[in-house]
Design an enzyme around this catalytic site. Structure first.
Site, PDB file in Angstrom:
ATOM      1  N   CYS A 114      29.830 -18.139 -66.830  1.00  0.00           N
ATOM      2  CA  CYS A 114      30.134 -16.858 -66.435  1.00  0.00           C
ATOM      3  C   CYS A 114      30.153 -17.330 -64.589  1.00  0.00           C
ATOM      4  O   CYS A 114      30.535 -16.646 -63.694  1.00  0.00           O
ATOM      5  CB  CYS A 114      30.035 -15.850 -66.365  1.00  0.00           C
ATOM      6  SG  CYS A 114      30.453 -15.436 -68.222  1.00  0.00           S
ATOM      7  N   HIS A 140      29.449  -9.648 -61.308  1.00  0.00           N
ATOM      8  CA  HIS A 140      29.749 -10.080 -62.745  1.00  0.00           C
ATOM      9  C   HIS A 140      30.372  -8.959 -63.663  1.00  0.00           C
ATOM     10  O   HIS A 140      30.135  -8.512 -64.393  1.00  0.00           O
ATOM     11  CB  HIS A 140      29.092 -11.272 -63.101  1.00  0.00           C
ATOM     12  CG  HIS A 140      29.535 -11.671 -64.506  1.00  0.00           C
ATOM     13  ND1 HIS A 140      31.198 -12.114 -64.244  1.00  0.00           N
ATOM     14  CD2 HIS A 140      28.968 -11.831 -65.540  1.00  0.00           C
ATOM     15  CE1 HIS A 140      31.066 -12.667 -66.061  1.00  0.00           C
ATOM     16  NE2 HIS A 140      30.227 -12.116 -66.292  1.00  0.00           N
ATOM     17  N   ASN A 147      35.647  -9.045 -70.035  1.00  0.00           N
ATOM     18  CA  ASN A 147      35.050 -10.018 -69.065  1.00  0.00           C
ATOM     19  C   ASN A 147      36.159 -11.022 -68.863  1.00  0.00           C
ATOM     20  O   ASN A 147      36.441 -11.951 -69.551  1.00  0.00           O
ATOM     21  CB  ASN A 147      33.732 -10.747 -70.462  1.00  0.00           C
ATOM     22  CG  ASN A 147      32.605 -11.324 -69.821  1.00  0.00           C
ATOM     23  OD1 ASN A 147      32.821 -11.777 -68.573  1.00  0.00           O
ATOM     24  ND2 ASN A 147      32.006 -11.801 -69.167  1.00  0.00           N
TER      25      ASN A 147
HETATM   26  O1  UT7 Z   1      29.144 -12.832 -69.471  1.00  0.00           O
HETATM   27  C1  UT7 Z   1      28.454 -14.001 -69.699  1.00  0.00           C
HETATM   28  C2  UT7 Z   1      26.996 -13.790 -69.871  1.00  0.00           C
HETATM   29  N1  UT7 Z   1      27.409 -12.209 -71.332  1.00  0.00           N
HETATM   30  C3  UT7 Z   1      26.233 -11.148 -71.839  1.00  0.00           C
HETATM   31  O2  UT7 Z   1      26.198 -10.995 -70.365  1.00  0.00           O
HETATM   32  C4  UT7 Z   1      26.189  -9.886 -72.537  1.00  0.00           C
HETATM   33  C5  UT7 Z   1      25.567 -10.188 -73.022  1.00  0.00           C
HETATM   34  N2  UT7 Z   1      25.587  -8.899 -74.395  1.00  0.00           N
HETATM   35  C6  UT7 Z   1      25.580  -8.109 -74.211  1.00  0.00           C
HETATM   36  O3  UT7 Z   1      26.603  -7.304 -73.617  1.00  0.00           O
HETATM   37  C7  UT7 Z   1      25.423  -7.263 -75.252  1.00  0.00           C
HETATM   38  O4  UT7 Z   1      24.342  -7.856 -76.163  1.00  0.00           O
HETATM   39  C8  UT7 Z   1      26.674  -7.204 -76.434  1.00  0.00           C
HETATM   40  C9  UT7 Z   1      28.034  -6.262 -76.239  1.00  0.00           C
HETATM   41  C10 UT7 Z   1      27.536  -8.873 -76.744  1.00  0.00           C
HETATM   42  C11 UT7 Z   1      26.453  -6.569 -77.716  1.00  0.00           C
HETATM   43  O5  UT7 Z   1      25.497  -5.040 -77.296  1.00  0.00           O
HETATM   44  P1  UT7 Z   1      23.936  -4.890 -78.094  1.00  0.00           P
HETATM   45  O6  UT7 Z   1      23.928  -3.105 -77.670  1.00  0.00           O
HETATM   46  O7  UT7 Z   1      23.271  -5.679 -78.279  1.00  0.00           O
HETATM   47  O8  UT7 Z   1      24.292  -4.292 -79.604  1.00  0.00           O
HETATM   48  P2  UT7 Z   1      23.636  -4.748 -81.088  1.00  0.00           P
HETATM   49  O9  UT7 Z   1      24.309  -6.917 -81.020  1.00  0.00           O
HETATM   50  O10 UT7 Z   1      22.686  -5.872 -81.224  1.00  0.00           O
HETATM   51  O11 UT7 Z   1      23.747  -5.120 -81.915  1.00  0.00           O
HETATM   52  C12 UT7 Z   1      24.130  -3.351 -82.122  1.00  0.00           C
HETATM   53  C13 UT7 Z   1      24.387  -3.186 -83.194  1.00  0.00           C
HETATM   54  C14 UT7 Z   1      24.629  -4.121 -84.658  1.00  0.00           C
HETATM   55  O12 UT7 Z   1      23.870  -3.277 -86.356  1.00  0.00           O
HETATM   56  P3  UT7 Z   1      23.028  -2.598 -86.678  1.00  0.00           P
HETATM   57  O13 UT7 Z   1      22.426  -4.198 -87.466  1.00  0.00           O
HETATM   58  O14 UT7 Z   1      22.332  -2.206 -85.806  1.00  0.00           O
HETATM   59  O15 UT7 Z   1      23.279  -1.975 -88.102  1.00  0.00           O
HETATM   60  C15 UT7 Z   1      25.539  -4.974 -84.715  1.00  0.00           C
HETATM   61  O16 UT7 Z   1      26.047  -5.243 -85.856  1.00  0.00           O
HETATM   62  O17 UT7 Z   1      25.555  -2.554 -83.444  1.00  0.00           O
HETATM   63  C16 UT7 Z   1      26.543  -3.945 -84.642  1.00  0.00           C
HETATM   64  N3  UT7 Z   1      27.658  -4.506 -84.159  1.00  0.00           N
HETATM   65  C17 UT7 Z   1      28.788  -4.299 -83.846  1.00  0.00           C
HETATM   66  N4  UT7 Z   1      29.231  -2.952 -84.001  1.00  0.00           N
HETATM   67  C18 UT7 Z   1      30.918  -2.456 -83.976  1.00  0.00           C
HETATM   68  C19 UT7 Z   1      27.784  -5.646 -83.052  1.00  0.00           C
HETATM   69  N5  UT7 Z   1      28.830  -5.291 -82.611  1.00  0.00           N
HETATM   70  C20 UT7 Z   1      29.423  -4.571 -83.217  1.00  0.00           C
HETATM   71  C21 UT7 Z   1      31.261  -4.415 -82.631  1.00  0.00           C
HETATM   72  N6  UT7 Z   1      31.902  -3.047 -83.437  1.00  0.00           N
HETATM   73  N7  UT7 Z   1      31.774  -5.437 -82.350  1.00  0.00           N
END
Ligand code: UT7
Length: 331
Positions: free
Chosen positions: A116, A256, A286
């Site tokens: 990115c 970004h 993104n």
């Molecule tokens: O550009 C390149 C660099 N990339 C980035 O900067 C991305 C960095 N990461 C992020 O933006 C975030 O980590 C994400 C948006 C990818 C994920 O958000 P998060 O707040 O870190 O969520 P998480 O992975 O901790 O998941 C929280 C909960 C989980 O459920 P439990 O275990 O708490 O029951 C996931 O299974 O949300 C669940 N979950 C979803 N629920 C609905 C994960 N993805 C989804 C989804 N829809 N798409």
């Protein structure tokens, strides 16, 4: 002697017509509109659907937009740098395909990949050719067809990415506008957390790699999120400090577009209010290498000559960085 700087003297952009909304994604994976908006800030993204169309085609559209706005021809370009993680093919470089499709063989060019952060790296590299006095017009393009490498069965990643292309023209400037400073960083210790596991020389394509879905984006979101938040904010603050810029001196943050929460945190550390932060993540998601030039394209009319911009990025690798740009024209 007056210092020659590389100034951004034009902007072009292109996004495909097809919209993939959060509601559309609800039909593909176990997710929902409310979760996606609150966790990322994304409502919809654009997808390049046309068969036979690739990253180079979006780049060509963006460069044509730039050239027509500036009244220039493809032959006026000296060098074209394509920043991308989704080139049309591994070789030849897609920069060659772009110039060919533009109908010229006059500029030379190459591809640059830094996840990115590709576009920010490309801008810094392109600026060197201008500052050295060897090139007069350098086009830096960020173009990514992320839909080609996104797994639409993986809810962790498919909600994040979209397709698009943006570009800028760099030309010499002697009026103290242009690229003023840059901090670019990388740390390969982060490679394992965000990558495409197969398709390169380590794991060449095979039936096994296809079955294991290893040609798609793999991301450990939480780890990347933590690193992104800390480091994008850190370099953005540092570039302000070393150029003696207060929050009042900065007109625009150009961050970004990976996650609205990461952007909000960066702006907070810089002491910038929301209205100084350029944002289009809601509409495009993104777009990897295209996020920064697409912001400049979307907001070009609001940028005034002499405005101080901080560009900031973060991506796989890990790669990250910030750039201080003094805007050089009114459109
Ligand atoms: O550009 C390149 C660099 N990339 C980035 O900067 C991305 C960095 N990461 C992020 O933006 C975030 O980590 C994400 C948006 C990818 C994920 O958000 P998060 O707040 O870190 O969520 P998480 O992975 O901790 O998941 C929280 C909960 C989980 O459920 P439990 O275990 O708490 O029951 C996931 O299974 O949300 C669940 N979950 C979803 N629920 C609905 C994960 N993805 C989804 C989804 N829809 N798409």
């Amino acid at each position: 002697m007056t210092k020659i700087r590389a100034a951004i003297t034009g902007v072009g952009g292109y996004v495909p017509d097809t919209i993939l909304s959060n509601k559309d994604l609800e039909r593909l994976v176990d997710t929902n509109d409310e979760w996606i908006i609150s966790r990322t800030g994304i409502r919809e993204r654009r997808i390049l659907k046309e068969p036979g169309k690739a990253t180079s085609d979006m780049a060509v559209m963006a460069v044509r937009d730039l050239l027509s706005k500036r009244g220039l021809e493809p032959d006026d370009i000296d060098l074209l740098i394509l920043c991308s993680v989704t080139p049309d093919m591994i070789f030849p470089a897609s920069a060659n395909l772009i110039t060919h499709k533009l109908g010229t063989s006059k500029p030379w060019g190459f591809d640059l990949a830094a996840a990115c952060s590709s576009f920010l790296y490309g801008l810094h590299v392109g600026a060197q050719f201008i500052q050295a006095g060897t090139h007069k017009r350098v086009v830096v393009v960020g173009s990514d067809k992320m839909s080609a490498i996104v797994d639409y069965t993986d809810r962790n990643t498919c909600i994040l990415f979209g397709d698009g292309a943006g570009c800028v023209l760099l030309e010499p400037s002697e009026d103290d506008c242009g690229i003023m400073d840059a901090i670019l960083r990388s740390d390969g210790a982060g490679a394992e957390f965000l990558r495409q596991k197969a398709g390169g020389s380590l794991n060449p394509p095979s039936h096994e790699t296809i079955d294991a879905r290893e040609h798609f984006v793999y991301q450990e979101g939480k780890t990347v999120f933590k690193f992104a938040t800390t480091n994008m904010a850190d370099v953005s603050r540092r570039i302000m400090d070393r150029n003696n810029l207060s929050a009042e001196d900065v007109q625009w943050l150009v961050p970004h577009q990976a996650n609205k929460r990461i952007i909000d945190y960066t702006a907070e550390i810089m002491g910038l209010p929301e209205e100084k932060v350029l944002m289009n993540i809601e509409r495009y998601g993104n777009t990897t290498s295209a996020t920064l030039p697409l912001l400049l394209w979307d907001y070009e009319k609001q940028l005034r000559k002499g405005d101080n911009l901080i560009l900031a990025t973060f991506g796989g690798g890990f790669t990250w960085g910030s750039m201080y740009v003094r805007w050089s024209y009114n459109s």
